[in-house]
Design a protein around this motif. Structure first.
Motif, PDB file in Angstrom:
ATOM      1  N   ARG A   1     -41.168   5.787 -37.438  1.00 50.21           N
ATOM      2  CA  ARG A   1     -40.191   6.877 -37.419  1.00 50.21           C
ATOM      3  C   ARG A   1     -40.819   8.201 -37.847  1.00 50.21           C
ATOM      4  NH1 ARG A   1     -35.661   2.922 -40.071  1.00 50.21           N
ATOM      5  NH2 ARG A   1     -34.843   2.091 -38.098  1.00 50.21           N
ATOM      6  N   ARG A   2     -41.727   8.126 -38.819  1.00 58.43           N
ATOM      7  CA  ARG A   2     -42.394   9.356 -39.264  1.00 58.43           C
ATOM      8  C   ARG A   2     -43.226   9.959 -38.137  1.00 58.43           C
ATOM      9  NH1 ARG A   2     -46.498   7.576 -42.301  1.00 58.43           N
ATOM     10  NH2 ARG A   2     -48.007   8.221 -40.723  1.00 58.43           N
ATOM     11  N   VAL A   3     -43.972   9.107 -37.437  1.00 63.49           N
ATOM     12  CA  VAL A   3     -44.822   9.585 -36.340  1.00 63.49           C
ATOM     13  C   VAL A   3     -43.977  10.237 -35.248  1.00 63.49           C
ATOM     14  CG1 VAL A   3     -46.303   8.830 -34.448  1.00 63.49           C
ATOM     15  CG2 VAL A   3     -46.707   7.965 -36.763  1.00 63.49           C
ATOM     16  N   ILE A   4     -42.924   9.558 -34.832  1.00 61.05           N
ATOM     17  CA  ILE A   4     -42.097  10.086 -33.739  1.00 61.05           C
ATOM     18  C   ILE A   4     -41.406  11.374 -34.143  1.00 61.05           C
ATOM     19  CG2 ILE A   4     -40.053   9.599 -32.330  1.00 61.05           C
ATOM     20  CD1 ILE A   4     -40.983   6.636 -32.329  1.00 61.05           C
ATOM     21  N   ARG A   5     -40.902  11.432 -35.377  1.00 64.91           N
ATOM     22  CA  ARG A   5     -40.238  12.656 -35.829  1.00 64.91           C
ATOM     23  C   ARG A   5     -41.230  13.809 -35.954  1.00 64.91           C
ATOM     24  NH1 ARG A   5     -36.879   9.009 -39.803  1.00 64.91           N
ATOM     25  NH2 ARG A   5     -34.967   8.741 -38.583  1.00 64.91           N
ATOM     26  N   ARG A   6     -42.450  13.486 -36.406  1.00 59.68           N
ATOM     27  CA  ARG A   6     -43.458  14.543 -36.538  1.00 59.68           C
ATOM     28  C   ARG A   6     -43.817  15.111 -35.157  1.00 59.68           C
ATOM     29  NH1 ARG A   6     -48.346  13.514 -40.611  1.00 59.68           N
ATOM     30  NH2 ARG A   6     -46.542  13.613 -42.014  1.00 59.68           N
ATOM     31  N   GLU A   7     -43.957  14.232 -34.162  1.00 63.07           N
ATOM     32  CA  GLU A   7     -44.280  14.707 -32.816  1.00 63.07           C
ATOM     33  C   GLU A   7     -43.093  15.441 -32.195  1.00 63.07           C
ATOM     34  OE1 GLU A   7     -46.338  12.119 -30.213  1.00 63.07           O
ATOM     35  OE2 GLU A   7     -47.770  11.464 -31.742  1.00 63.07           O
ATOM     36  N   ALA A   8     -41.873  14.963 -32.473  1.00 66.35           N
ATOM     37  CA  ALA A   8     -40.683  15.657 -31.968  1.00 66.35           C
ATOM     38  C   ALA A   8     -40.587  17.063 -32.573  1.00 66.35           C
ATOM     39  CB  ALA A   8     -39.430  14.860 -32.289  1.00 66.35           C
TER      40      ALA A   8
ATOM     41  N   GLU B   1     -51.684  10.505 -41.246  1.00 68.66           N
ATOM     42  CA  GLU B   1     -51.752  11.212 -42.530  1.00 68.66           C
ATOM     43  C   GLU B   1     -53.114  11.840 -42.778  1.00 68.66           C
ATOM     44  OE1 GLU B   1     -49.157  11.986 -43.613  1.00 68.66           O
ATOM     45  OE2 GLU B   1     -47.839  10.429 -44.381  1.00 68.66           O
ATOM     46  N   THR B   2     -54.171  11.311 -42.130  1.00 67.39           N
ATOM     47  CA  THR B   2     -55.502  11.883 -42.312  1.00 67.39           C
ATOM     48  C   THR B   2     -55.702  13.135 -41.465  1.00 67.39           C
ATOM     49  OG1 THR B   2     -56.400  10.447 -40.582  1.00 67.39           O
ATOM     50  CG2 THR B   2     -56.507   9.634 -42.854  1.00 67.39           C
ATOM     51  N   GLY B   3     -54.869  13.292 -40.434  1.00 66.91           N
ATOM     52  CA  GLY B   3     -54.951  14.476 -39.589  1.00 66.91           C
ATOM     53  C   GLY B   3     -56.137  14.503 -38.650  1.00 66.91           C
ATOM     54  N   ILE B   4     -56.755  13.342 -38.375  1.00 68.94           N
ATOM     55  CA  ILE B   4     -57.968  13.341 -37.549  1.00 68.94           C
ATOM     56  C   ILE B   4     -57.776  12.717 -36.165  1.00 68.94           C
ATOM     57  CG2 ILE B   4     -59.512  13.336 -39.552  1.00 68.94           C
ATOM     58  CD1 ILE B   4     -59.853  10.299 -39.132  1.00 68.94           C
ATOM     59  N   VAL B   5     -56.668  11.988 -35.975  1.00 72.26           N
ATOM     60  CA  VAL B   5     -56.456  11.316 -34.687  1.00 72.26           C
ATOM     61  C   VAL B   5     -55.627  12.223 -33.777  1.00 72.26           C
ATOM     62  CG1 VAL B   5     -55.524   9.287 -33.526  1.00 72.26           C
ATOM     63  CG2 VAL B   5     -56.529   9.074 -35.827  1.00 72.26           C
ATOM     64  N   PRO B   6     -56.136  12.550 -32.571  1.00 66.33           N
ATOM     65  CA  PRO B   6     -55.367  13.394 -31.650  1.00 66.33           C
ATOM     66  C   PRO B   6     -54.073  12.699 -31.231  1.00 66.33           C
ATOM     67  CG  PRO B   6     -57.670  13.266 -30.965  1.00 66.33           C
ATOM     68  CD  PRO B   6     -57.460  12.217 -32.014  1.00 66.33           C
ATOM     69  N   THR B   7     -52.969  13.144 -31.747  1.00 65.36           N
ATOM     70  CA  THR B   7     -51.661  12.534 -31.455  1.00 65.36           C
ATOM     71  C   THR B   7     -50.647  13.637 -31.148  1.00 65.36           C
ATOM     72  OG1 THR B   7     -51.406  12.439 -33.874  1.00 65.36           O
ATOM     73  CG2 THR B   7     -51.963  10.388 -32.740  1.00 65.36           C
TER      74      THR B   7
ATOM     75  N   LEU C   1     -51.889  29.269 -26.721  1.00 68.05           N
ATOM     76  CA  LEU C   1     -52.220  28.753 -28.049  1.00 68.05           C
ATOM     77  C   LEU C   1     -51.163  27.752 -28.483  1.00 68.05           C
ATOM     78  CD1 LEU C   1     -53.986  28.953 -30.653  1.00 68.05           C
ATOM     79  CD2 LEU C   1     -52.397  30.756 -31.417  1.00 68.05           C
ATOM     80  N   LEU C   2     -51.596  26.518 -28.770  1.00 67.53           N
ATOM     81  CA  LEU C   2     -50.674  25.510 -29.276  1.00 67.53           C
ATOM     82  C   LEU C   2     -50.328  25.818 -30.731  1.00 67.53           C
ATOM     83  CD1 LEU C   2     -52.359  22.259 -27.889  1.00 67.53           C
ATOM     84  CD2 LEU C   2     -50.400  23.493 -26.924  1.00 67.53           C
ATOM     85  N   PRO C   3     -49.109  25.558 -31.159  1.00 66.71           N
ATOM     86  CA  PRO C   3     -48.740  25.830 -32.557  1.00 66.71           C
ATOM     87  C   PRO C   3     -49.503  24.938 -33.528  1.00 66.71           C
ATOM     88  CG  PRO C   3     -46.957  24.710 -31.384  1.00 66.71           C
ATOM     89  CD  PRO C   3     -47.972  25.068 -30.363  1.00 66.71           C
ATOM     90  N   ASP C   4     -49.611  25.405 -34.749  1.00 63.75           N
ATOM     91  CA  ASP C   4     -50.353  24.688 -35.788  1.00 63.75           C
ATOM     92  C   ASP C   4     -49.477  23.583 -36.355  1.00 63.75           C
ATOM     93  OD1 ASP C   4     -52.165  23.907 -37.666  1.00 63.75           O
ATOM     94  OD2 ASP C   4     -51.777  25.565 -39.053  1.00 63.75           O
ATOM     95  N   ALA C   5     -49.418  22.470 -35.630  1.00 59.20           N
ATOM     96  CA  ALA C   5     -48.593  21.328 -36.048  1.00 59.20           C
ATOM     97  C   ALA C   5     -49.502  20.213 -36.534  1.00 59.20           C
ATOM     98  CB  ALA C   5     -47.740  20.840 -34.879  1.00 59.20           C
ATOM     99  N   PRO C   6     -49.140  19.522 -37.613  1.00 55.81           N
ATOM    100  CA  PRO C   6     -49.991  18.440 -38.126  1.00 55.81           C
ATOM    101  C   PRO C   6     -50.038  17.256 -37.172  1.00 55.81           C
ATOM    102  CG  PRO C   6     -47.882  18.455 -39.269  1.00 55.81           C
ATOM    103  CD  PRO C   6     -47.905  19.683 -38.408  1.00 55.81           C
TER     104      PRO C   6
END
Length: 329
Positions: free
Chosen positions: A22-29, A160-166, A151-156
């Protein structure tokens, strides 16, 4: 009855997995909402550039961006904009010849500094090939070199490590869809156009029209035709039905297997007009084949006469087997 430690651990893990999902999907949404809000003049400029292209749209990217680029190129191609993917590393070994004047480049790179893109960017600058750059780093080489920079917005990222392109790849994919749909709507791209690019599979079958499947020479007899001749026509044509017309050639009825059974006694002494069922169900040649199949299933019949442009003039016949062979379901 108490649960075992194994069951308790499994329940805890399931809860943890759901929380992560749920965290992943909400973060991408949330990132997609940021992207929608961030779109500005550069998006419109990109659409204008794509509209003006006399050649093809070339989409390129490396790694995960390359996978997204392939999908974007496929979406463009299937919605009426000629496009293909060029791998940046292959471009440096001969595939640059696939990029020519009249084309427009869309180059994807999250960092905007992907080294494998250097030759492709240089080629576009040398030969004056317009380039749309998409990246998440303001002031990056890609965006500075591009004719239109998005320019894409600065979204995390979702991890949690912020290194995987998602999150970044999700935004890029959505941006590509937005460009394709903007072009599609501007060009008034219709379902018929879409079917031209999707002739196979379920999607193509669902978009087939009755005119694509119908037989142009429907079995027809006049009301005065003796039933002995009607039976010959039904047998020779192989549809199991025959349409009946009046003196003006317009459809007045239909004779089916059920009509034959109902008039079995003295059948050969009757005429088509005496046996037929009046006001038969017909269908337009412009109707979707799926509508024809649904109508036949609903009425428990195997054929429909096709009429048009005069609603009572038969111009064809479509059989349920024609729909099933084409994959309409």
């Amino acid at each position: 009855m108490t649960s075992s430690p194994i069951d308790q651990k499994s329940a805890i893990l399931t809860t943890d997995f759901l929380t992560t999902g749920r965290r992943v999907i909400r973060r991408e949404a949330d990132a997609l909402t940021m992207l929608a809000d961030a779109l500005g003049d550069s998006f419109g400029q990109a659409v204008d550039l794509l509209m003006a292209a006399s050649g093809r749209v070339i989409v390129s990217g490396m790694g995960k961006s390359g996978h997204i680029a392939r999908k974007i190129a496929a979406t463009f191609a299937s919605t009426g904009t000629p496009a293909h993917f060029v791998h940046p590393a292959e471009a440096s070994h001969g595939d640059l010849g696939m990029v020519a004047k009249g084309d427009v480049l869309i180059v994807l790179s999250n960092s905007g500094e992907t080294s494998e893109l250097a030759d492709l960017i240089a080629h576009s600058r040398r030969f004056g090939i317009p380039m749309i750059g998409v990246a998440a780093r303001d002031g990056s080489t890609l965006l500075r070199q591009s004719d239109v920079a998005i320019l894409l917005p600065d979204a995390p990222e979702a991890c949690e490590t912020g290194i995987v392109p998602t999150t970044s790849t999700t935004m890029t994919l959505a941006l590509g869809d937005a460009l394709a749909i903007a072009l599609m709507e501007h060009r008034a791209f219709t379902p018929d156009h879409f079917r031209m690019f999707h002739p196979g599979g379920k999607l193509g079958a669902r978009l087939l029209r009755v005119r694509d499947l119908m037989h142009d020479d429907p079995p027809l007899v006049s009301e005065a035709t003796p039933m002995s001749e009607v039976l010959l026509t039904i047998t020779q044509r192989g549809f199991g039905v025959v349409g009946v017309t009046g003196a003006d050639g317009l459809l007045t009825g239909i004779i089916t297997d059920g009509d034959l059974r109902r008039h079995m006694d003295g059948l050969l002494a009757l005429s088509a007009g005496q046996v037929m069922t009046r006001a038969p169900r017909t269908i337009s040649p412009d109707a979707l084949a799926g509508e024809a199949l649904a109508a036949m299933n609903d009425r428990k019949i195997t054929c429909l006469l096709v009429t048009g442009p005069d609603p009572m003039r038969a111009i064809g016949v479509v059989h349920i087997h024609d729909c099933l062979r084409a994959g309409v379901a």
